[in-house]
Design a protein around this motif. Structure first.
Motif, PDB file in Angstrom:
ATOM      1  N   ALA A  63       0.838  -1.204   0.000  1.00  0.00           N
ATOM      2  CA  ALA A  63       0.000   0.000   0.000  1.00  0.00           C
ATOM      3  C   ALA A  63       0.870   1.250   0.000  1.00  0.00           C
ATOM      4  O   ALA A  63       0.573   2.237  -0.687  1.00  0.00           O
ATOM      5  CB  ALA A  63      -0.935  -0.012   1.200  1.00  0.00           C
ATOM      6  N   GLU A  64       1.957   1.204   0.780  1.00  0.00           N
ATOM      7  CA  GLU A  64       2.867   2.349   0.821  1.00  0.00           C
ATOM      8  C   GLU A  64       3.606   2.524  -0.506  1.00  0.00           C
ATOM      9  O   GLU A  64       3.824   3.646  -0.965  1.00  0.00           O
ATOM     10  CB  GLU A  64       3.866   2.192   1.975  1.00  0.00           C
ATOM     11  N   GLY A  65       3.957   1.386  -1.112  1.00  0.00           N
ATOM     12  CA  GLY A  65       4.597   1.433  -2.419  1.00  0.00           C
ATOM     13  C   GLY A  65       3.673   2.025  -3.470  1.00  0.00           C
ATOM     14  O   GLY A  65       4.076   2.858  -4.288  1.00  0.00           O
ATOM     15  N   TYR A  66       2.423   1.613  -3.394  1.00  0.00           N
ATOM     16  CA  TYR A  66       1.397   2.138  -4.308  1.00  0.00           C
ATOM     17  C   TYR A  66       1.284   3.648  -4.134  1.00  0.00           C
ATOM     18  O   TYR A  66       1.214   4.401  -5.103  1.00  0.00           O
ATOM     19  CB  TYR A  66       0.078   1.434  -3.993  1.00  0.00           C
ATOM     20  N   LEU A 154     -11.814 -12.374   9.886  1.00  0.00           N
ATOM     21  CA  LEU A 154     -11.542 -13.258   8.756  1.00  0.00           C
ATOM     22  C   LEU A 154     -10.070 -13.154   8.369  1.00  0.00           C
ATOM     23  O   LEU A 154      -9.446 -12.112   8.558  1.00  0.00           O
ATOM     24  CB  LEU A 154     -12.396 -12.857   7.548  1.00  0.00           C
ATOM     25  N   PRO A 155      -9.522 -14.227   7.805  1.00  0.00           N
ATOM     26  CA  PRO A 155      -8.140 -14.146   7.315  1.00  0.00           C
ATOM     27  C   PRO A 155      -8.029 -13.042   6.258  1.00  0.00           C
ATOM     28  O   PRO A 155      -8.915 -12.923   5.405  1.00  0.00           O
ATOM     29  CB  PRO A 155      -7.908 -15.523   6.676  1.00  0.00           C
ATOM     30  N   ILE A 156      -6.989 -12.246   6.344  1.00  0.00           N
ATOM     31  CA  ILE A 156      -6.687 -11.148   5.412  1.00  0.00           C
ATOM     32  C   ILE A 156      -7.752 -10.040   5.407  1.00  0.00           C
ATOM     33  O   ILE A 156      -7.429  -8.872   5.555  1.00  0.00           O
ATOM     34  CB  ILE A 156      -6.457 -11.634   3.944  1.00  0.00           C
ATOM     35  N   VAL A 157      -9.018 -10.412   5.248  1.00  0.00           N
ATOM     36  CA  VAL A 157     -10.092  -9.413   5.158  1.00  0.00           C
ATOM     37  C   VAL A 157     -10.226  -8.620   6.457  1.00  0.00           C
ATOM     38  O   VAL A 157     -10.468  -7.414   6.433  1.00  0.00           O
ATOM     39  CB  VAL A 157     -11.433 -10.091   4.803  1.00  0.00           C
ATOM     40  N   GLY A 158     -10.064  -9.287   7.585  1.00  0.00           N
ATOM     41  CA  GLY A 158     -10.131  -8.598   8.871  1.00  0.00           C
ATOM     42  C   GLY A 158     -11.501  -8.617   9.507  1.00  0.00           C
ATOM     43  O   GLY A 158     -12.250  -9.582   9.345  1.00  0.00           O
ATOM     44  N   GLY A 200      -8.279  -4.191  -2.533  1.00  0.00           N
ATOM     45  CA  GLY A 200      -7.771  -4.263  -1.163  1.00  0.00           C
ATOM     46  C   GLY A 200      -6.647  -3.276  -0.927  1.00  0.00           C
ATOM     47  O   GLY A 200      -6.623  -2.581   0.094  1.00  0.00           O
ATOM     48  N   ILE A 201      -5.719  -3.182  -1.865  1.00  0.00           N
ATOM     49  CA  ILE A 201      -4.581  -2.275  -1.710  1.00  0.00           C
ATOM     50  C   ILE A 201      -5.047  -0.817  -1.699  1.00  0.00           C
ATOM     51  O   ILE A 201      -4.596  -0.009  -0.885  1.00  0.00           O
ATOM     52  CB  ILE A 201      -3.544  -2.514  -2.844  1.00  0.00           C
TER      53      ILE A 201
END
Lengths: 269, 198
Positions: A63-66, A154-158, A200-201
């Motif tokens: 996300a920071e790279g984006y 949830l996994p990844i989703v949160g 997501g990103i």
């Protein structure tokens, strides 16, 4: 894993969770706030910790790279295009919520912005007085007075609930991107996963400061996230209480008169 | 005769109880919150003074506008009752300081923006009212900010801030209750942890 298998699998997992949560008897909150019940705390905390690590080493850096390689103008175009792809699902949900005018507005926005707005990158319709209004299956289910169910990470989703997770899966399979590529198995998976990842990103990027601020000021980040998420879920409106003017932020502080300790403190000041 | 007496008594009691729950003046409450946000934006964020002076002004405004004794007692929940007077005092002090530093940073985000006020909503709690507002954001839709105001002795104080449906008081209460439950150090550990964040 193919996207079909994945959605099927998540549906099975979710229905199991829903059944399990319905089977257990409803708890009464020890605290007067209903948001403070956490049936699956042990599992939730473990999954939260896992997600936190994944975020720290993968999602957040991406996300920071984006953010680093784009500017606000480009990110606005990307967010606008991503939102535009969701308009048909919003439109359908507005119909299900008995709001056909809003549904028609979403469809009109989709038609205008997909063409004149260059694939949704520009919000032309807004300039014509058609304001963007988001909704989801989750809001539809809430409208139908379906309870959110317990808090589940949830996994990844949160942060999620059985209702929100079902809504997420439905939103995914009703998405135009999912349908546009369904006949070509080769690109279908790649496009669907890529789209989900980009979404997501982009979401994570816009929440960078907010989440940092929350974490910095929190003594228990897990509880802060849970509390904030569940407060939001509990504020979604149901048809049954649409007419009553109940103020949902109103809770009893349970403090009749301030403790005399304050008078002592004030005397000392 | 006796019947009449009780009827009069009940009626007068009802009259007095409705008096006691007399509505808070919505206009005044709204004016109060408006004044706080304008002061914050004009005299602090947009003011051309050194940061130290800004911090000083913000602390003063924050202490005057918010009833942190009241919020502090609420957020400690049932642990308030078991806490010693010293712990209560230390907790309120550190909670106050942490909130001042947190909100002065958060308030900076409102630079060049104006709150739009959309009237008030009633509360079931005595002498309290909700002031509704929205604030435009750099990206996306405007944020919904609701101020819970309490009138005490003719003076208004903010007792809760609800941003996008999330109550500051409820969140802190859930968080602190969980922290104390999971920490053998209890309230003292909480105070130490909060101190480390300032």
């Amino acid at each position: 894993m193919s996207i079909h298998k994945f959605t099927k699998l998540s549906m099975i997992v979710l229905s199991t969770v829903v059944i399990a949560s319905c089977a257990s008897t409803s708890h009464t909150a020890e605290d007067h706030s209903a948001e403070n019940v956490d049936r699956f705390e042990t599992y939730n905390r473990a999954m939260f910790k896992f997600n936190y690590e994944v975020d720290k080493y993968v999602i957040r850096p991406v996300a920071e790279g984006y953010r680093a390689i784009t500017n606000q103008f480009i990110r606005n175009r990307v967010n606008s295009a991503l939102d535009n792809l969701k308009e048909p699902v919003w439109a359908g949900n507005y119909v299900l919520q008995a709001e056909p005018e809003k549904g028609a507005k979403s469809l009109a926005r989709f038609a205008i912005n997909s063409t004149l707005g260059l694939a949704g990158t520009f919000d032309v319709a807004q300039g014509w007085g058609l304001e963007k209004e988001k909704t989801s299956f989750n809001e539809t289910f809430a409208k139908w007075c379906i309870p959110s169910g317990p808090y589940i990470v949830l996994p990844i989703v949160g942060p999620s609930t059985p209702r929100a997770a079902t809504s997420l899966a439905l939103g995914f399979v009703f998405d135009p991107v999912y349908w546009a590529t369904i006949n070509d198995a080769n690109i279908h998976d790649k496009v669907a996963w890529g789209y989900a990842a980009l979404d997501g990103i982009a979401t994570r990027e816009s929440a960078l400061e907010l989440l940092d601020d929350l974490e910095r000021n929190s003594v228990d980040f897990y509880t802060t996230m849970r509390s904030a998420y569940m407060q939001n879920q509990s504020k979604l409106k149901c048809f049954c209480d649409d007419n009553s003017q109940t103020n949902t932020y109103d809770f009893d502080f349970g403090i009749e008169e301030e403790d005399e300790a304050f008078d002592m403190m004030e005397d000392e000041q | 005769m006796k019947k009449n007496f009780f009827a009069v008594l009940t009626a007068s009691l009802m009259f007095f109880s409705t008096q006691a729950f007399a509505e808070v003046d919505g206009k005044k409450a709204l004016e109060f919150v408006k004044n706080v946000t304008t002061q914050g934006i004009e005299q602090i964020i947009n003011a051309n003074v050194p940061q130290a002076e800004k911090d000083k002004r913000f602390a003063k405004l924050f202490n005057e506008a918010l009833d942190l004794d009241f919020i502090g007692q609420f957020v400690l929940g049932r642990n308030w009752r078991t806490a010693t007077p010293q712990q209560r005092k230390d907790f309120i002090a550190v909670y106050r300081e942490l909130n001042i530093s947190t909100w002065s940073k958060r308030f900076d985000e409102f630079k060049g923006k104006d709150f739009i006020f959309n009237g008030t909503s009633p509360s079931n709690s005595k002498g309290q009212i909700f002031v509704n507002s929205t604030v435009p954001m750099d990206q996306g839709e405007p944020a919904k900010v609701v101020w819970r105001v309490r009138e005490k002795n003719g003076q208004f104080k903010i007792v809760d801030i609800i941003i996008e449906n999330v109550s500051l008081a409820i969140t802190a209460r859930n968080e602190y209750t969980a922290f104390i439950k999971n920490n053998p150090g209890g309230v003292d550990a909480l105070i130490a942890n909060l101190k480390s964040k300032i």
